[in-house]
Enzyme design. Structure first.
Site, PDB file in Angstrom:
ATOM      1  N   HIS A  42       4.608 -14.218 -19.291  1.00 38.51           N
ATOM      2  CA  HIS A  42       4.579 -14.190 -20.747  1.00 38.51           C
ATOM      3  C   HIS A  42       5.748 -14.983 -21.333  1.00 38.51           C
ATOM      4  O   HIS A  42       5.551 -15.988 -22.003  1.00 38.51           O
ATOM      5  CB  HIS A  42       4.582 -12.756 -21.268  1.00 38.51           C
ATOM      6  CG  HIS A  42       4.468 -12.691 -22.754  1.00 38.51           C
ATOM      7  ND1 HIS A  42       3.312 -13.042 -23.424  1.00 38.51           N
ATOM      8  CD2 HIS A  42       5.361 -12.361 -23.705  1.00 38.51           C
ATOM      9  CE1 HIS A  42       3.506 -12.929 -24.728  1.00 38.51           C
ATOM     10  NE2 HIS A  42       4.743 -12.508 -24.922  1.00 38.51           N
ATOM     11  N   HIS A  52      12.964 -16.846 -28.991  1.00 42.08           N
ATOM     12  CA  HIS A  52      12.879 -16.037 -27.773  1.00 42.08           C
ATOM     13  C   HIS A  52      13.778 -16.547 -26.652  1.00 42.08           C
ATOM     14  O   HIS A  52      13.500 -16.335 -25.468  1.00 42.08           O
ATOM     15  CB  HIS A  52      11.424 -15.944 -27.298  1.00 42.08           C
ATOM     16  CG  HIS A  52      10.485 -15.478 -28.359  1.00 42.08           C
ATOM     17  ND1 HIS A  52      10.512 -14.188 -28.843  1.00 42.08           N
ATOM     18  CD2 HIS A  52       9.518 -16.136 -29.055  1.00 42.08           C
ATOM     19  CE1 HIS A  52       9.591 -14.063 -29.778  1.00 42.08           C
ATOM     20  NE2 HIS A  52       8.973 -15.231 -29.934  1.00 42.08           N
ATOM     21  N   HIS A  79       4.472 -17.042 -25.284  1.00 36.45           N
ATOM     22  CA  HIS A  79       5.502 -16.360 -26.070  1.00 36.45           C
ATOM     23  C   HIS A  79       6.186 -17.236 -27.116  1.00 36.45           C
ATOM     24  O   HIS A  79       6.263 -16.857 -28.272  1.00 36.45           O
ATOM     25  CB  HIS A  79       6.526 -15.717 -25.140  1.00 36.45           C
ATOM     26  CG  HIS A  79       7.331 -14.615 -25.768  1.00 36.45           C
ATOM     27  ND1 HIS A  79       6.774 -13.648 -26.577  1.00 36.45           N
ATOM     28  CD2 HIS A  79       8.648 -14.323 -25.699  1.00 36.45           C
ATOM     29  CE1 HIS A  79       7.717 -12.816 -26.971  1.00 36.45           C
ATOM     30  NE2 HIS A  79       8.863 -13.199 -26.450  1.00 36.45           N
ATOM     31  N   VAL A  80       6.672 -18.393 -26.741  1.00 37.54           N
ATOM     32  CA  VAL A  80       7.308 -19.310 -27.700  1.00 37.54           C
ATOM     33  C   VAL A  80       6.189 -20.134 -28.331  1.00 37.54           C
ATOM     34  O   VAL A  80       5.428 -20.785 -27.623  1.00 37.54           O
ATOM     35  CB  VAL A  80       8.337 -20.226 -27.007  1.00 37.54           C
ATOM     36  CG1 VAL A  80       8.894 -21.244 -27.985  1.00 37.54           C
ATOM     37  CG2 VAL A  80       9.448 -19.393 -26.398  1.00 37.54           C
ATOM     38  N   HIS A  81       6.098 -20.116 -29.637  1.00 36.01           N
ATOM     39  CA  HIS A  81       4.987 -20.763 -30.341  1.00 36.01           C
ATOM     40  C   HIS A  81       5.244 -22.256 -30.520  1.00 36.01           C
ATOM     41  O   HIS A  81       5.395 -22.766 -31.629  1.00 36.01           O
ATOM     42  CB  HIS A  81       4.723 -20.046 -31.664  1.00 36.01           C
ATOM     43  CG  HIS A  81       4.375 -18.610 -31.465  1.00 36.01           C
ATOM     44  ND1 HIS A  81       3.139 -18.200 -31.029  1.00 36.01           N
ATOM     45  CD2 HIS A  81       5.128 -17.484 -31.580  1.00 36.01           C
ATOM     46  CE1 HIS A  81       3.132 -16.882 -30.907  1.00 36.01           C
ATOM     47  NE2 HIS A  81       4.328 -16.426 -31.228  1.00 36.01           N
TER      48      HIS A  81
END
Length: 180
Positions: A42, A52, A79-81
């Site tokens: 993730h 993050h 997780h990191v957009h």
């Protein structure tokens, strides 16, 4: 292709149930018959985006050597957009026998894109962009897979990043012994 899905929300420290499972699972992979091994996590283990930052570090510290020892070819994270592809990395340094790391958390969300990347761009970070997109991994044969990232910000998907990933099992310098 062997896929490993690892959970950040489960205990992952050395000796944990997940760590023991991963060690057993990787030990059971016959790389003469399995051309590619890919792990899915993730939170990214490598990330130059401010979003993050560091959230995957503890898991990386506990499990990176297991993946390296088994010649895992790539690690994909979300997780990191935003999108970011790293070179083959181990211990924060480029290593030709380590996995390629890709953060592909850019499928869309209500929070928007993670647009703040650290400057200067780290040498191990090959390509990064804060855009919505999707990726495709195509195994071409026993030695090569094509990773393609498509930017979706346009009216149609546009290939923005592409790399051939060579199986570590096919690299004599990497597979000459069990590194676990």
């Amino acid at each position: 292709m062997q896929r490993l899905i690892l959970s950040l929300t489960k205990l992952h420290a050395t000796g944990s149930v997940q760590h023991r499972w991963l060690r057993r699972d990787l030990a059971g992979v016959d790389r003469r018959r399995t051309a590619f091994v890919v792990a899915l996590v993730h939170a990214p283990w490598y990330n130059s985006n401010e979003a993050h930052e560091g959230e995957g570090d503890a898991m990386r510290d506990a499990m990176e050597e297991l993946l390296y020892g088994a010649c895992v070819d790539a690690v994909f994270a979300g997780h990191v957009h935003a999108y970011e592809r790293f070179a083959r990395v181990r211990g924060g340094r480029e290593d030709p026998c380590a996995p390629v790391h890709v953060t592909i958390g850019d499928g869309g969300n209500r929070e928007g894109l993670a647009e703040k990347f650290a400057e200067p761009q780290p040498a191990i970070s090959v390509f990064r962009e804060a855009s919505f997109g999707h990726g495709r991994l195509e195994v071409a044969n026993a030695t090569h897979a094509l990773w393609t990232w498509h930017r979706n910000d346009d009216d149609e998907p546009v290939v923005a990043d592409q790399v051939w990933i060579t199986s570590l099992a096919a690299n004599p310098a990497c597979n000459n012994k069990n590194r676990m």
